[in-house]
Write an enzyme that holds these catalytic residues in place. Structure first.
Site, PDB file in Angstrom:
ATOM      1  N   ALA A 210       0.838  -1.199   0.000  1.00 16.79           N
ATOM      2  CA  ALA A 210       0.000   0.000   0.000  1.00 16.79           C
ATOM      3  C   ALA A 210       0.875   1.250   0.000  1.00 16.79           C
ATOM      4  CB  ALA A 210      -0.889  -0.011   1.237  1.00 16.79           C
TER       5      ALA A 210
ATOM      6  N   SER B 166      -1.751  -3.594  -4.435  1.00 21.47           N
ATOM      7  CA  SER B 166      -2.545  -3.578  -3.201  1.00 21.47           C
ATOM      8  C   SER B 166      -3.958  -3.050  -3.423  1.00 21.47           C
ATOM      9  CB  SER B 166      -1.832  -2.700  -2.171  1.00 21.47           C
ATOM     10  OG  SER B 166      -2.670  -2.442  -1.067  1.00 21.47           O
TER      11      SER B 166
ATOM     12  N   TYR C 131      -8.283  -7.227  -0.068  1.00 20.90           N
ATOM     13  CA  TYR C 131      -8.772  -7.252   1.312  1.00 20.90           C
ATOM     14  C   TYR C 131     -10.287  -7.228   1.201  1.00 20.90           C
ATOM     15  CZ  TYR C 131      -4.238  -5.978   3.474  1.00 20.90           C
ATOM     16  OH  TYR C 131      -2.949  -5.965   3.925  1.00 20.90           O
TER      17      TYR C 131
ATOM     18  N   THR D 274      -5.498 -11.660   0.651  1.00 19.96           N
ATOM     19  CA  THR D 274      -4.672 -11.556   1.865  1.00 19.96           C
ATOM     20  C   THR D 274      -5.529 -11.830   3.095  1.00 19.96           C
ATOM     21  OG1 THR D 274      -3.212  -9.967   0.802  1.00 19.96           O
ATOM     22  CG2 THR D 274      -3.143 -10.052   3.198  1.00 19.96           C
TER      23      THR D 274
ATOM     24  N   LYS E 122      -2.880 -15.377   0.420  1.00 23.50           N
ATOM     25  CA  LYS E 122      -1.619 -14.805   0.919  1.00 23.50           C
ATOM     26  C   LYS E 122      -1.642 -14.689   2.433  1.00 23.50           C
ATOM     27  CE  LYS E 122       1.272 -10.658   0.328  1.00 23.50           C
ATOM     28  NZ  LYS E 122       1.110  -9.837   1.527  1.00 23.50           N
TER      29      LYS E 122
ATOM     30  N   HIS F 132       3.632 -11.290   6.186  1.00 24.02           N
ATOM     31  CA  HIS F 132       3.359  -9.883   5.876  1.00 24.02           C
ATOM     32  C   HIS F 132       4.605  -9.049   6.191  1.00 24.02           C
ATOM     33  CE1 HIS F 132      -0.568  -7.779   4.928  1.00 24.02           C
ATOM     34  NE2 HIS F 132       0.233  -6.735   5.034  1.00 24.02           N
TER      35      HIS F 132
END
Ligand SMILES: Cc1cc2nc3c(=O)[nH]c(=O)nc-3n(C[C@H](O)[C@H](O)[C@H](O)COP(=O)(O)O)c2cc1C
Length: 338
Positions: free
Chosen positions: A68, A95, A117, A143, A209, A233
């Site tokens: 990000a 991202s 996300y 993720t 992920k 991460h």
């Protein structure tokens, strides 16, 4: 160089790791602790580092992780990152919280995978995914290891006050406003069943992920994932987590040939890349090495990082007696982790 150029809160956000922060250096140390068993007398006259990732040809198994806030690193953000990735025929993770329009990223010519996300209001995720598909994303990275955007274990002193605002900018302000205040929060009800929801929604392969356990990896694949990314991460999930160098073997064993396994977190040199490939990773992702390079020198910096890691890998392959990415096997590694 990047640290000198960046405002302290941005550099702090990039370098932040969970808890005491020790997980990141320990993760790097676990890669460095791996010992090789080099072969001799193999024909090494033609070293090939090219491979394929979910069917996409790449000239290097070193890919760039989704991160990000890249506009906070460099005014061209993912556009500069993408140009360097395209130049080296690598692949770019993008991202959910990129602040660069998908069209600009696609225009770099880099093959890219969209990182998802899942938001509480799933219609927002659906819109983002559909837009990513329309702009040529070739896979989704779901993720699952950061169930709170603002992890309480990340040192709050370093959490962004301004960088964090660039969230989901591939949605319009109207779409975000219509969805309501909590709509962009993480959907904490996420389960394995949602893998096939995303696959059907996008028509793309889904990689999960943030998987560091054999049982989870097997369940992801049973639930329709095309593969998993073994990741902590970059040490940002939780301080006392097992490192990815230690987790990779059990995940590879659980997944077998039924899906592709990738790895990231703490990969910093050609030996680390070679270790990951020997232990069964299809390719690796790098995060901060590319991000710091972007901040310091833009496209040229990222290009140098990709070139250096790829050249180092080729040199390690010469020393290991391995002539192609497909020639890596687990017997090349003597000890995994400390
Ligand atoms: C500043 C920063 C932002 C990140 N943002 C995301 C993100 O938005 N989505 C995601 O899946 N991973 C994100 N990550 C994790 C990376 O994709 C990757 O897993 C990690 O950086 C790899 O570790 P490394 O930095 O040690 O190479 C981020 C990492 C950093 C350092």
């Amino acid at each position: 160089m990047a640290r000198e150029l960046l405002p302290p809160h941005v550099a702090g956000y990039f370098s932040a790791a969970a808890g005491t922060g020790a997980g990141l250096p320990e993760g790097i140390a676990d890669w460095s602790a791996i010992r090789f068993r080099p072969r001799v007398l193999r024909d090494l006259s033609d070293i090939r580092v090219a491979t394929t990732v979910l069917g996409t040809p790449v000239s290097t198994p070193v890919l760039v992780a989704p991160m990000a806030q890249q506009l906070a690193a460099h005014p061209d953000g993912e556009t500069a990152m993408g140009r360097a990735v395209a130049k080296h025929r690598s692949l770019l993770g993008v991202s959910t919280n990129t602040a660069v329009p998908f069209a600009d990223i696609a225009a770099t010519g880099a093959p890219w995978w969209f990182q998802v996300y899942v938001t509480r209001d799933r219609s927002l995720t659906e819109l983002l995914v559909q837009r990513a598909v329309a702009h040529g994303a070739r896979a989704l990275l779901l993720t699952v290891d950061m169930m709170a955007l603002l992890s309480p274990t990340v040192n709050p002193r370093f959490w962004p006050d301004s960088v964090g605002k660039a969230r989901m900018t591939n949605l319009t302000a109207d779409e975000l406003a219509a969805a309501g205040p909590d709509a962009t929060e993480m959907d904490l009800s996420l389960t394995f069943d949602d893998i096939s929801w995303l696959a059907q929604l996008s028509g793309l392969p889904v990689l999960v992920k943030g998987v560091i356990r054999a049982d989870d990896a097997a369940e992801c694949v049973r639930s329709g994932a095309a593969g998993v990314i073994v990741s902590t991460h970059g040490g940002r999930r939780m301080g006392p987590s097992v490192s990815t160098a230690r987790a990779l073997p059990e995940v590879v064993e659980a997944v077998g040939d039924s899906a592709e396994v990738y790895v990231d977190s703490g990969i910093r040199n050609g030996e680390h890349v070679a270790a990951a490939l020997a232990m069964g990773a299809r390719a690796v992702f790098v995060g901060r090495p590319a991000l710091w390079a972007l901040a310091a020198r833009g496209e040229a910096g990222v290009s140098d990082v990709l070139a250096t890691l790829t050249t180092e890998l080729a040199q390690v392959m010469l020393q290991l007696g391995v002539s192609s990415v497909g020639g890596f096997t687990p017997d090349l590694v003597a000890s995994t982790g400390r």
